[in-house]
Write an enzyme that holds these catalytic residues in place. Structure first.
Site, PDB file in Angstrom:
ATOM      1  N   CYS A   1      -2.675   3.230 -14.237  1.00 37.17           N
ATOM      2  CA  CYS A   1      -1.956   3.175 -12.604  1.00 37.17           C
ATOM      3  C   CYS A   1      -2.696   2.293 -11.697  1.00 37.17           C
ATOM      4  O   CYS A   1      -1.685   1.946 -10.748  1.00 37.17           O
ATOM      5  CB  CYS A   1      -2.519   4.906 -12.314  1.00 37.17           C
ATOM      6  SG  CYS A   1      -2.102   6.016 -13.335  1.00 37.17           S
TER       7      CYS A   1
ATOM      8  N   HIS B   1       4.179  -5.857  -1.617  1.00 35.10           N
ATOM      9  CA  HIS B   1       4.289  -5.478  -0.312  1.00 35.10           C
ATOM     10  C   HIS B   1       5.754  -4.559  -0.205  1.00 35.10           C
ATOM     11  O   HIS B   1       6.085  -4.250   0.803  1.00 35.10           O
ATOM     12  CB  HIS B   1       4.479  -6.823   0.445  1.00 35.10           C
ATOM     13  CG  HIS B   1       4.104  -6.648   1.922  1.00 35.10           C
ATOM     14  ND1 HIS B   1       4.016  -5.326   2.482  1.00 35.10           N
ATOM     15  CD2 HIS B   1       4.002  -7.543   2.828  1.00 35.10           C
ATOM     16  CE1 HIS B   1       3.830  -5.603   3.781  1.00 35.10           C
ATOM     17  NE2 HIS B   1       3.753  -7.044   4.010  1.00 35.10           N
TER      18      HIS B   1
ATOM     19  N   ASP C   1       2.727  -0.885   2.645  1.00 29.01           N
ATOM     20  CA  ASP C   1       2.850  -1.998   4.016  1.00 29.01           C
ATOM     21  C   ASP C   1       1.371  -2.271   4.320  1.00 29.01           C
ATOM     22  O   ASP C   1       0.674  -1.870   3.885  1.00 29.01           O
ATOM     23  CB  ASP C   1       3.313  -0.695   5.189  1.00 29.01           C
ATOM     24  CG  ASP C   1       4.709  -0.491   5.093  1.00 29.01           C
ATOM     25  OD1 ASP C   1       5.449  -1.053   4.348  1.00 29.01           O
ATOM     26  OD2 ASP C   1       4.880   0.608   5.656  1.00 29.01           O
TER      27      ASP C   1
END
Ligand code: CAO
Length: 432
Positions: free
Chosen positions: A349, A405, A409
């Site tokens: 993950c 990105h 953010d």
């Protein structure tokens, strides 16, 4: 009648003398009719001298730098049997070779070699544009026939870097042995120039390990597909280190287990992932949705003699610090012995890449897609930290968070890494 003929410079127009800039033949060479024997250059043009008969070169009487003019003997040639018959009436035709001369004169201004009239149909040319390369017309023709792009040969081994046939051959040889990186195909990204390093000194080639080849492809793919940003932070781990050292005294005595800072870092990352679940997500293939994971599998980059691998600690959030240490020890030993199974490296993950045991003050790790972030850890160092009145000596741990990105953010990236630092500064918070 002799079957040895003299090869002479033909009528070269209004030029009194031209300089020989390339000699392509040597005694013993077997040449075909039309094969380039040498290249001459004036201020305005370069000219190739093609063989007017096939045969074996006996003697070469010019060298690079010589000035030649109409009638200069450049070589003698023992004509092959067939040629002898064909040429019996007109043994030497160089000085009648206006047609050939016309074919080979290259106006530097235009940089275009006039090709023999039948060449376009005889040779399947590539789209490669070699017209402006610093090479004789015959060399450009030779390159076109092989589909070689002369602009990729940075400098030839001829005078003033002129590209010779030998350079084209070694370029093609190198290109054939260099597999193009698959991501360049169709991506619009210009290919890197192929350089023959052996032109500059001794070299040795060794194949990359399988792991390195696979990792290289994966990293390039991630690098090209993800818009990545790296956020830097420093965590004050002075107290954590004091605790870890005390723990190690007990642990080493009891179980021979050594706790490294990484186990605490994994814990802190897990806690931050629970606060910011977008760090435990992946973008759907169409880029329209975020897939949040409810499990917490942490990949750890491990340096092995064969290259970098990333085994995954499954359900890391269910493990204590000591259990994490044990999982890491098992997986990194398996990795270094080359015994990892595919399943050991699947389902991650979030990845942590710790180079702190080696050194460095920071780096920019590449996100292990389809994960959305990776934490790089560099070497902790004592630093003077201002407390508002004085400087305190603190052990500061550099953290480098790279994120995708498209998903994260900048503000969330900063919040996430600051949260990790907060947990590391006071590991008691991990109990909350
Ligand atoms: N700052 C200062 N010291 C550190 C540290 C840090 N951030 N991290 C580890 N150390 C110390 C450890 O405490 C240990 O010290 P002692 O020997 O005095 O106890 C020493 O460095 C060696 O630690 P380690 O590397 O054996 O153990 P680890 O748990 O830190 O790391 C592992 C385990 C498997 C991640 C590591 O061995 C490894 O392979 N790292 C390389 C990963 C890599 O190649 N990443 C690059 C990927 S490119 O993106």
């Amino acid at each position: 009648m002799s079957d040895i003929i003299e090869l002479k410079i033909p009528d070269i127009g209004n030029v009194a003398e031209v300089e020989v800039i390339e000699v392509s033949i040597q005694p013993g060479d077997v040449v075909e009719i039309e094969q380039s024997l040498l290249v001459m250059e004036t201020d305005k043009a370069s000219m190739e001298l093609p063989a007017i008969a096939a045969g074996t070169i006996q003697d070469v009487s010019v060298k690079v730098g010589d000035k030649v003019s109409e009638g200069t003997i450049i070589a003698t040639l023992l004509m092959s049997a067939a040629e002898e018959n064909d040429s019996s009436e007109e043994p030497v035709k160089i000085n009648e070779a206006d047609e050939s001369k016309e074919k080979v004169v290259t106006e530097k201004k235009q940089g275009v070699a006039a090709a023999p009239k039948n060449e376009a149909s005889a040779v399947e040319e590539t789209e490669v544009n070699n017209n402006t390369a610093h090479a004789a017309p015959g060399v450009r023709r030779f390159a076109r026939e092989l589909g070689a792009d002369l602009s990729q040969i940075q400098s030839g081994s001829g005078r003033k870097g002129r590209i010779l046939k030998a350079d084209v051959k070694s370029f093609v040889k190198q290109a054939l042995s260099t597999k193009k990186v698959s991501h360049n195909v169709g991506s619009g990204i210009p290919a890197l120039p192929v350089i023959d390093f052996s032109l500059f000194g001794e070299i040795e080639e060794k194949p990359l390990t399988k792991i390195k080849r696979l990792t290289g492809k994966r990293l390039s793919c991630n690098w090209l597909n993800l818009p990545m940003v790296t956020q830097h932070e420093e965590a004050d781990i002075t107290e954590m280190e004091a605790f870890r050292k005390a723990l190690n005294i007990e642990q080493v005595a009891a179980k021979q287990i050594k706790v490294t800072p990484l186990a605490f870092i994994i814990k802190a990352v897990l806690a931050a992932m629970k606060v910011y679940p977008q760090f435990n997500s992946s973008l759907s293939p169409d880029g329209e949705r975020l897939i949040y994971k409810k499990y917490f599998n942490i990949g750890i980059a491990v340096d092995t003699p064969n290259g970098l691998v990333v085994p995954v600690i499954k359900d890391a959030d269910q493990q204590s610090i000591l259990e994490l240490v044990d999982s890491m020890r098992t997986l990194s030993a398996k990795a270094r012995e080359g015994k990892l199974l595919a399943s050991d490296m699947q389902g991650g993950c979030f990845t942590i890449s710790s180079l702190g045991g080696i050194g460095g003050t920071g780096f920019t790790p590449i996100v292990n897609a389809p994960e959305v972030a990776i934490l790089g850890v560099a070497k902790a160092a004592m630093k003077p930290i201002w407390n508002g009145k004085d400087f305190d000596p603190k052990l500061m741990l550099p953290l480098d968070l790279t994120y995708d990105h498209r998903v994260i953010d900048g503000a969330d990236g900063a919040r996430f890494v600051v949260t990790i630092a907060k947990y590391l500064q006071d590991v008691r918070r991990l109990l909350l």
